[in-house]
Design a protein around this motif. Structure first.
Motif, PDB file in Angstrom:
ATOM      1  N   GLY A 162       0.814  -1.208   0.000  1.00  0.00           N
ATOM      2  CA  GLY A 162       0.000   0.000   0.000  1.00  0.00           C
ATOM      3  C   GLY A 162       0.848   1.258   0.000  1.00  0.00           C
ATOM      4  O   GLY A 162       0.591   2.197  -0.761  1.00  0.00           O
ATOM      5  N   ALA A 178       2.717   1.691  -3.346  1.00  0.00           N
ATOM      6  CA  ALA A 178       1.864   2.258  -4.394  1.00  0.00           C
ATOM      7  C   ALA A 178       1.820   3.777  -4.294  1.00  0.00           C
ATOM      8  O   ALA A 178       1.875   4.495  -5.299  1.00  0.00           O
ATOM      9  N   SER A 179       1.733   4.296  -3.070  1.00  0.00           N
ATOM     10  CA  SER A 179       1.723   5.745  -2.882  1.00  0.00           C
ATOM     11  C   SER A 179       3.052   6.357  -3.308  1.00  0.00           C
ATOM     12  O   SER A 179       3.093   7.435  -3.918  1.00  0.00           O
ATOM     13  N   TYR A 198      -9.745   1.655  -4.865  1.00  0.00           N
ATOM     14  CA  TYR A 198      -9.645   2.532  -3.699  1.00  0.00           C
ATOM     15  C   TYR A 198      -9.857   1.769  -2.399  1.00  0.00           C
ATOM     16  O   TYR A 198      -9.102   1.928  -1.439  1.00  0.00           O
ATOM     17  N   TRP A 209      -6.898  -0.207  -1.760  1.00  0.00           N
ATOM     18  CA  TRP A 209      -5.767   0.669  -1.420  1.00  0.00           C
ATOM     19  C   TRP A 209      -5.874   1.131   0.024  1.00  0.00           C
ATOM     20  O   TRP A 209      -4.913   1.060   0.787  1.00  0.00           O
ATOM     21  N   TRP A 230      -3.464   0.181   3.302  1.00  0.00           N
ATOM     22  CA  TRP A 230      -2.810   1.212   4.104  1.00  0.00           C
ATOM     23  C   TRP A 230      -3.149   1.103   5.584  1.00  0.00           C
ATOM     24  O   TRP A 230      -2.471   1.703   6.418  1.00  0.00           O
ATOM     25  N   GLN A 234      -1.935  -0.292  -9.207  1.00  0.00           N
ATOM     26  CA  GLN A 234      -3.277  -0.656  -8.767  1.00  0.00           C
ATOM     27  C   GLN A 234      -3.441  -2.163  -8.642  1.00  0.00           C
ATOM     28  O   GLN A 234      -4.012  -2.669  -7.664  1.00  0.00           O
ATOM     29  N   THR A 249      -1.636  -3.672  -5.590  1.00  0.00           N
ATOM     30  CA  THR A 249      -2.219  -3.193  -4.332  1.00  0.00           C
ATOM     31  C   THR A 249      -3.469  -3.981  -3.981  1.00  0.00           C
ATOM     32  O   THR A 249      -3.681  -4.382  -2.828  1.00  0.00           O
TER      33      THR A 249
END
Length: 630
Positions: free
Chosen positions: A247, A250-251, A368, A371, A375, A517, A520
């Motif tokens: 997570g 990915a950011s 989303y 994701w 996180w 994406q 994740t």
């Protein structure tokens, strides 16, 4: 009616009751003879030296390094395998992500609104560790800083020119409202409720129950302490490390894409390729590792406060020089559209729109939710780490409402500026990539070069503050939940995180965002099931909280005594607390009713001691009530 506690006397031989509930609670905790209704959490151990959990660290490190090696040596093979897994997950389990996200919103709102909301995340009366401003800044910066920079213009603009299937026509006034409602759906209550579930479970277990700051430790109410320290608990912590790793990576990948796009626009680099992106990740990885080893109070708090100021400056600039009136009109409309379309947006699945809806969900809603879930180990643990002393109601209100309001303002400013530019003929959506659309909007305003540099600085600091929080959390998970993980472990996970971010970009190839994406969503699936268990465990834990038990005992005892008092004495009676015998209904204690208006030397007909008067307190009718005891 008054409530009293009889004073010590030779007749009953009992010790006097303490004059203060705080005094009565001090020094109690698990392992003592104190009743669980007045037990306080034990103090956290003074010795917080890190001890590496070799099993958790070894399994997580070997698998992570294997993934990194696979990605660098055969990115196409990893991309093919991840694509196949993704299709299966989204086809068969997309509904799971959609359902869980809404369920978590209901769960945390219920906790805050119920009697559980009064429970503190720490000892009774303990003050919060951080000031509210710093608490919000750190929470927000770690939670979704890079994502807001990347999608601030891109998402509302994309939904405006290409609305969700079976909704409204593109580039119409209705599309503006749908675009904003869909964006807020993805970025406000739902993601922060997901964070709140993990944050609450960890903060409550650590600061209220005295457990280690581990995801596995929060399962103690379900599995018991022995199993949570065994193989099952270690598996949970390994899954938490993996979810955090992918997570946050990915950011970091999103941040690298946006910084690379800014460098290209400014002419500092040629075409953005994988070499440049990997170089950006390498430089920023070194920066966040240096920040992480400085600790939370020095590194993350300092960077978060700087970022808050810079983000406000950028937003005010766009608001003032951009379409100010359009943005102001957009705010109430966005809120109204969000709540009016909330049920419809929460119910979107493949069944409601066929293949076009399934494809849209894979790129937006399901991504989303996955994701945010990926996180949650690091954001939840981090929020828990900085939330000691808050009540559950304060925690939920702060975690849900404050970031949601800030997010609303952010997307209204930047999304509104992007939509206005597109509507006026700039075609930002067609001329720029997702990561470059913010720069495309800034290009319409004066001082575009200065603002582009400011955006790159903001993304870099968000990159550093989010990544060092993640590396500290992974270090803590590897070292049995210590609040201060050792530097070598933090550095190791920081470097691996940067390497994973580079691999995710390489796997994506020309469609780098797609690679981010896909991986994740895959990494988030097992932790989604862990989160369900966390919610169940937290609910069970709260039912036996000392504050809840006290309320239960008080309600039952007073209710029984009031019935007795009215039956025997009418309206004129007092409640007396004294040791209970058999049949009192509560083990070891009792509340009984006595007739009011007795003299000091009088006795009740049943032989009990008279009530003791307190001259400083009077009843509404002017009589002196019996002495109160808190």
């Amino acid at each position: 009616m008054t409530i009293t506690s009889p004073q010590p006397s030779a007749q009953d031989g009992r010790e006097p009751t303490s004059a203060s509930s705080t005094d009565a609670l001090a020094g109690t905790g698990p392992g003592t003879d104190e009743h669980p209704a007045i037990a306080e959490p034990p103090a956290l151990p003074a010795d917080q030296r890190a001890t590496l959990d070799r099993t958790v660290f070894a399994i997580a490190a070997v698998v992570a390094l294997t993934f990194v090696a696979w990605g660098f040596l055969a990115p196409s093979g990893l991309g093919s395998a991840s694509g196949t897994a993704l299709v299966w997950i989204e086809t068969n389990l997309g509904w799971l992500f959609v359902t869980l996200a809404s369920a978590f919103v209901v769960f945390v709102v219920w906790l805050a609104a119920s009697a559980y909301g009064r429970i503190p995340l720490g000892r009774d009366g303990e003050a919060p560790e951080f000031r509210t401003v710093s608490w919000v800044a750190m929470m927000f910066s770690a939670g979704m800083g890079i994502g807001l920079m990347f999608y601030g213009v891109a998402e509302p603009l994309t939904h405006y020119v290409a609305p969700p299937p079976r909704s409204v026509a593109a580039e119409t006034p209705e599309a503006v409202q749908t675009a904003m409602a869909t964006t807020l759906f993805h970025w406000t209550l739902h993601p922060w409720a997901i964070y709140a579930v993990v944050g609450l479970a960890i903060a409550y277990g650590t600061f209220r129950r005295g457990r280690k700051q581990l995801i596995s430790a929060a399962f103690e109410p379900l599995f018991g302490a022995r199993r949570t320290t065994g193989p099952a608990g270690k598996l949970i912590d390994v899954l938490a490390i993996f979810a955090t790793l992918f997570g946050s990576a990915a950011s970091l990948g999103l941040g690298a894409l946006q910084i690379g796009s800014g460098m290209e626009i400014l002419g500092w680099a040629g075409s953005v390729g994988n070499g440049l992106l990997v170089g950006i990740i390498a430089v920023l990885t070194a920066a966040f590792v240096a920040s992480a080893v400085s600790g939370v109070a020095k590194g993350i708090q300092w960077l978060s406060n700087i970022n808050m100021v810079l983000a406000v400056v950028l937003a005010l600039f766009v608001f003032v020089v951009g379409p100010t009136v359009f943005i102001l009109n957009l705010l109430p409309g966005a809120v109204g559209s969000y709540f009016s379309e909330l049920a419809q947006m929460a119910a979107r699945t493949e069944a409601s729109g066929g293949d076009p809806m399934a494809e849209w969900l894979r790129g937006w809603t399901v991504f989303y939710w996955a994701w945010w879930i990926s996180w949650t180990p690091f954001v939840g643990l981090f929020i828990a780490r900085i939330s000691r002393g808050r009540t559950i109601r304060q925690f939920v209100s702060g975690v849900l409402l404050v970031p949601s309001v800030v997010t609303l303002l952010w997307f209204a400013v930047f999304g509104g500026a992007g939509i206005a530019a597109q509507r006026d003929g700039a075609d930002v959506a067609g001329q720029a990539t997702s990561e470059g659309q913010l720069f495309g909007v800034l290009d319409q305003f004066p001082l575009a070069t200065v603002m582009t540099v400011l955006v790159m600085a903001l993304v870099a600091i968000f990159f550093v503050s989010g990544a060092d929080a993640a590396s500290i959390v992974m270090g803590a998970l590897s070292e049995r939940g210590t609040l201060e993980p050792s530097r070598p472990t933090v550095i190791f996970w920081g470097v691996v995180m940067g390497a994973v971010a580079a691999v995710m970009l390489l796997v994506g190839g020309d469609e780098a965002l797609t690679g981010l994406q896909n991986l994740t969503i895959i990494a988030a699936l097992p932790f989604a099931l862990v989160m369900v268990g966390l919610a169940v465990s937290l609910a069970k834990d709260l039912r036996s909280d000392p504050m809840v038990l006290r309320r239960t005992y008080a309600t039952e005892a007073v209710e029984q005594a009031v019935v007795e008092g009215i039956t025997r004495h009418g309206d004129d009676f007092v409640l007396v607390v004294e040791a209970g015998g058999e049949g009192t209904g509560s083990p070891g204690s009792g509340a009984t009713a006595a007739r009011s208006g007795q003299g000091p030397a009088d006795r009740d007909p049943d032989g009990r001691d008279p009530d003791v008067r307190d001259p400083d307190v009077r009843n509404p009718d002017g009589r002196e009530p019996a002495a109160r005891n808190s």
